[in-house]
Every structure is written in structure tokens, then in C-alpha cells.
Design a protein around this motif. Structure first.
Motif, mmCIF file in Angstrom:
data_model
loop_
_atom_site.group_PDB
_atom_site.id
_atom_site.type_symbol
_atom_site.label_atom_id
_atom_site.label_comp_id
_atom_site.label_asym_id
_atom_site.label_seq_id
_atom_site.Cartn_x
_atom_site.Cartn_y
_atom_site.Cartn_z
ATOM 1 N N MET A 1 0.854 -1.169 0.000
ATOM 2 C CA MET A 1 0.000 0.000 0.000
ATOM 3 C C MET A 1 0.905 1.239 0.000
ATOM 4 O O MET A 1 1.899 1.286 0.707
ATOM 5 C CB MET A 1 -0.910 -0.017 1.228
ATOM 6 C CG MET A 1 -1.758 1.224 1.363
ATOM 7 S SD MET A 1 -3.042 1.090 2.613
ATOM 8 C CE MET A 1 -4.104 -0.121 1.850
ATOM 9 N N GLY A 2 0.545 2.256 -0.759
ATOM 10 C CA GLY A 2 1.317 3.491 -0.811
ATOM 11 C C GLY A 2 1.191 4.285 0.482
ATOM 12 O O GLY A 2 0.117 4.320 1.097
ATOM 13 N N LEU A 3 2.288 4.929 0.879
ATOM 14 C CA LEU A 3 2.263 5.705 2.120
ATOM 15 C C LEU A 3 1.183 6.776 2.113
ATOM 16 O O LEU A 3 0.644 7.110 3.157
ATOM 17 C CB LEU A 3 3.625 6.361 2.378
ATOM 18 C CG LEU A 3 4.720 5.471 2.958
ATOM 19 C CD1 LEU A 3 5.960 6.295 3.264
ATOM 20 C CD2 LEU A 3 4.261 4.746 4.211
ATOM 21 N N LYS A 4 0.853 7.310 0.940
ATOM 22 C CA LYS A 4 -0.152 8.385 0.901
ATOM 23 C C LYS A 4 -1.489 7.951 1.473
ATOM 24 O O LYS A 4 -2.278 8.781 1.904
ATOM 25 C CB LYS A 4 -0.334 8.915 -0.520
ATOM 26 C CG LYS A 4 -1.036 7.963 -1.455
ATOM 27 C CD LYS A 4 -1.204 8.588 -2.820
ATOM 28 C CE LYS A 4 -1.801 7.602 -3.785
ATOM 29 N NZ LYS A 4 -1.922 8.164 -5.121
ATOM 30 N N ASN A 5 -1.734 6.643 1.525
ATOM 31 C CA ASN A 5 -2.991 6.122 2.045
ATOM 32 C C ASN A 5 -2.986 5.859 3.553
ATOM 33 O O ASN A 5 -4.037 5.625 4.131
ATOM 34 C CB ASN A 5 -3.356 4.820 1.317
ATOM 35 C CG ASN A 5 -3.535 5.034 -0.161
ATOM 36 O OD1 ASN A 5 -4.235 5.936 -0.587
ATOM 37 N ND2 ASN A 5 -2.865 4.208 -0.957
ATOM 38 N N ILE A 6 -1.800 5.876 4.178
ATOM 39 C CA ILE A 6 -1.737 5.464 5.582
ATOM 40 C C ILE A 6 -0.959 6.420 6.492
ATOM 41 O O ILE A 6 -0.868 6.183 7.690
ATOM 42 C CB ILE A 6 -1.181 4.033 5.723
ATOM 43 C CG1 ILE A 6 0.144 3.887 4.982
ATOM 44 C CG2 ILE A 6 -2.208 3.015 5.255
ATOM 45 C CD1 ILE A 6 0.799 2.523 5.125
ATOM 46 N N VAL A 7 -0.381 7.485 5.924
ATOM 47 C CA VAL A 7 0.304 8.486 6.748
ATOM 48 C C VAL A 7 -0.024 9.886 6.243
ATOM 49 O O VAL A 7 -0.380 10.066 5.078
ATOM 50 C CB VAL A 7 1.852 8.320 6.750
ATOM 51 C CG1 VAL A 7 2.274 6.967 7.272
ATOM 52 C CG2 VAL A 7 2.449 8.591 5.399
ATOM 53 N N GLN A 8 0.103 10.845 7.133
ATOM 54 C CA GLN A 8 0.138 12.248 6.725
ATOM 55 C C GLN A 8 1.613 12.600 6.578
ATOM 56 O O GLN A 8 2.416 12.276 7.453
ATOM 57 C CB GLN A 8 -0.474 13.149 7.782
ATOM 58 C CG GLN A 8 -1.950 13.033 7.961
ATOM 59 C CD GLN A 8 -2.402 14.005 9.063
ATOM 60 O OE1 GLN A 8 -1.912 15.117 9.180
ATOM 61 N NE2 GLN A 8 -3.323 13.536 9.883
ATOM 62 N N ILE A 9 1.944 13.232 5.478
ATOM 63 C CA ILE A 9 3.328 13.642 5.244
ATOM 64 C C ILE A 9 3.381 15.150 5.427
ATOM 65 O O ILE A 9 2.686 15.884 4.732
ATOM 66 C CB ILE A 9 3.788 13.248 3.828
ATOM 67 C CG1 ILE A 9 3.634 11.739 3.628
ATOM 68 C CG2 ILE A 9 5.230 13.699 3.596
ATOM 69 C CD1 ILE A 9 3.793 11.289 2.201
ATOM 70 N N LYS A 10 4.178 15.583 6.371
ATOM 71 C CA LYS A 10 4.260 17.013 6.676
ATOM 72 C C LYS A 10 5.712 17.460 6.648
ATOM 73 O O LYS A 10 6.619 16.717 7.016
ATOM 74 C CB LYS A 10 3.687 17.297 8.064
ATOM 75 C CG LYS A 10 2.253 16.844 8.222
ATOM 76 C CD LYS A 10 1.357 17.988 8.339
ATOM 77 C CE LYS A 10 -0.074 17.489 8.512
ATOM 78 N NZ LYS A 10 -1.002 18.514 8.637
ATOM 79 N N SER A 11 5.882 18.683 6.237
ATOM 80 C CA SER A 11 7.194 19.291 6.208
ATOM 81 C C SER A 11 7.122 20.621 6.927
ATOM 82 O O SER A 11 6.044 21.058 7.311
ATOM 83 C CB SER A 11 7.641 19.493 4.760
ATOM 84 O OG SER A 11 8.929 20.059 4.716
ATOM 85 N N ARG A 12 8.235 21.271 7.049
ATOM 86 C CA ARG A 12 8.244 22.576 7.688
ATOM 87 C C ARG A 12 8.950 23.562 6.790
ATOM 88 O O ARG A 12 9.686 23.187 5.912
ATOM 89 C CB ARG A 12 8.878 22.513 9.057
ATOM 90 C CG ARG A 12 10.379 22.226 9.020
ATOM 91 C CD ARG A 12 11.041 22.496 10.334
ATOM 92 N NE ARG A 12 10.955 23.864 10.718
ATOM 93 C CZ ARG A 12 11.777 24.828 10.348
ATOM 94 N NH1 ARG A 12 12.755 24.563 9.547
ATOM 95 N NH2 ARG A 12 11.629 26.062 10.784
ATOM 96 N N LYS A 13 8.719 24.805 7.053
ATOM 97 C CA LYS A 13 9.402 25.844 6.293
ATOM 98 C C LYS A 13 10.706 26.197 6.987
ATOM 99 O O LYS A 13 10.943 25.826 8.130
ATOM 100 C CB LYS A 13 8.512 27.068 6.143
ATOM 101 C CG LYS A 13 8.160 27.765 7.439
ATOM 102 C CD LYS A 13 7.263 28.941 7.162
ATOM 103 C CE LYS A 13 6.929 29.639 8.479
ATOM 104 N NZ LYS A 13 6.105 30.787 8.293
ATOM 105 N N ARG A 14 11.516 26.933 6.282
ATOM 106 C CA ARG A 14 12.792 27.391 6.827
ATOM 107 C C ARG A 14 12.569 28.387 7.951
ATOM 108 O O ARG A 14 11.512 28.975 8.073
ATOM 109 C CB ARG A 14 13.612 28.062 5.733
ATOM 110 C CG ARG A 14 14.030 27.123 4.645
ATOM 111 C CD ARG A 14 14.908 27.868 3.650
ATOM 112 N NE ARG A 14 15.307 26.990 2.572
ATOM 113 C CZ ARG A 14 16.337 26.152 2.614
ATOM 114 N NH1 ARG A 14 17.063 26.071 3.687
ATOM 115 N NH2 ARG A 14 16.636 25.392 1.578
ATOM 116 N N MET A 15 13.611 28.577 8.719
ATOM 117 C CA MET A 15 13.586 29.640 9.728
ATOM 118 C C MET A 15 13.358 30.957 8.995
ATOM 119 O O MET A 15 13.830 31.122 7.873
ATOM 120 C CB MET A 15 14.925 29.695 10.463
ATOM 121 C CG MET A 15 15.228 28.499 11.348
ATOM 122 S SD MET A 15 14.454 28.621 12.951
ATOM 123 C CE MET A 15 15.374 29.966 13.674
ATOM 124 N N PRO A 16 12.644 31.886 9.597
ATOM 125 C CA PRO A 16 12.437 33.183 8.946
ATOM 126 C C PRO A 16 13.777 33.831 8.576
ATOM 127 O O PRO A 16 14.769 33.700 9.303
ATOM 128 C CB PRO A 16 11.710 34.001 10.005
ATOM 129 C CG PRO A 16 11.062 32.984 10.899
ATOM 130 C CD PRO A 16 11.998 31.803 10.900
#
Length: 164
Positions: free
Chosen positions: A1-16
Motif C-alpha cells: 500500500m502506498g504511504l499516501k494512504n496510511i500516513v500524513q506527510i508534513k514538512s516545515r518551512k525554513r527559519m524566517p
């Protein structure tokens, strides 16, 4: 099963722009790829910290207990699980956090991603040669065998007994 179906994938932005991390041990550790250790990343002397006045600007980009983190730029494929010592820490933009849904155990995901099969799935998605990266859409395509939670826990118990 593809990860897109079983996890939320989150990233962050750079420091200001114009802001800097601190070497002072304050409330908000900043996890860099170089700080990641196998299984559970622990705070060590090389950690830098997000200043208290900057933290509110990036507070949506924190990690919590049970999140699996994966490095996606430069050194690709480092994997760790967030424990209580790094709950609410900030995560570098060179990593993503994978938040399992109710059908997936964090440790099962971790052990899969560090396995030879998991590493091969990660490597299939790497693009670029000068500055390799693993884009979101390729992370979503990582295939993982999904068993019921009891079977996942049995696999985790076996892996844990081998590694520990």
C-alpha cells in the motif's frame, strides 16, 4: 500500500530570513539531519535551539511523540521516531514527518523504512544528482506491506528483540 494512504506527510518551512538558531539549551530543540540517530533521536551537545521569540512563527512545524521522521535532502533515508525528549521540537526543512493513521504503528513504519526493502523503496524515489532529494510525491508512492495491528506489533517485537 502506498504511504499516501496510511500516513500524513508534513514538512516545515525554513527559519524566517535573518533569524538564527541558538547554541543555548532553551525550550525548543531543532532537529537537523546530522542529529538524527537510529531509532530514537536523543538530544545531544550538537543540538541547536529555536529562540523563544522565533518559535511562534514556526510552531506549526513541530514534531510529536510517535512521529517518524525521514531525511529527504542531501543525506536521504535517515529515519527516526520522536520520543518524549523531543516532543514539540522543531524539524529541519530537510526532513519530513510521517504521521501514521490508526491502522499503522509508528515502530512498524520505522522498521520497514530501515529494512532493505524499505531502503530500496526510498531509493526508487530519489531525484537529482548534484543535490539529491526525495520529493513528496515520491514519498507518497513508497509501498509498504500493511498487516493488521496485531501482526504489525508482532513484527515490531521481533525486530526490537533482534536490535536491542
Amino acid at each position: 500500500m502506498g504511504l499516501k494512504n496510511i500516513v500524513q506527510i508534513k514538512s516545515r518551512k525554513r527559519m524566517p530570513k535573518g533569524t538564527f538558531l541558538s547554541n543555548l539549551k532553551i525550550s525548543h530543540p531543532y532537529i537537523k539531519v546530522k542529529d538524527m540517530q537510529e531509532f530514537k533521536t536523543k538530544i545531544n551537545d550538537s543540538f541547536e535551539y529555536v529562540p523563544d521569540d522565533i518559535f511562534p512563527k514556526i510552531s506549526k512545524y513541530i514534531v510529536n511523540i510517535g512521529d517518524v521522521i525521514l531525511s529527504i535532502v542531501g543525506t536521504i533515508g535517515n529515519v527516526s521516531i520522536i520520543d518524549e525528549t523531543l516532543n514539540n521540537a522543531s524539524l529541519t526543512e530537510n526532513c519530513v514527518k510521517l504521521i501514521p493513521n490508526d491502522n499503522l504503528l509508528s515502530e512498524y513504519l520505522y522498521y520497514f523504512l530501515i529494512s532493505s526493502r524499505g531502503k530500496a523503496e526510498i531509493e526508487k524515489g530519489i531525484i537529482g544528482s548534484t543535490q539529491p532529494k526525495l520529493p513528496f510525491y515520491n514519498i507518497e508512492q513508497i509501498n509498504i506491506p500493511l498487516f493488521n495491528k496485531e501482526s504489525q506489533q508482532n513484527i515490531v517485537d521481533i525486530q526490537r528483540s533482534i536490535i536491542c
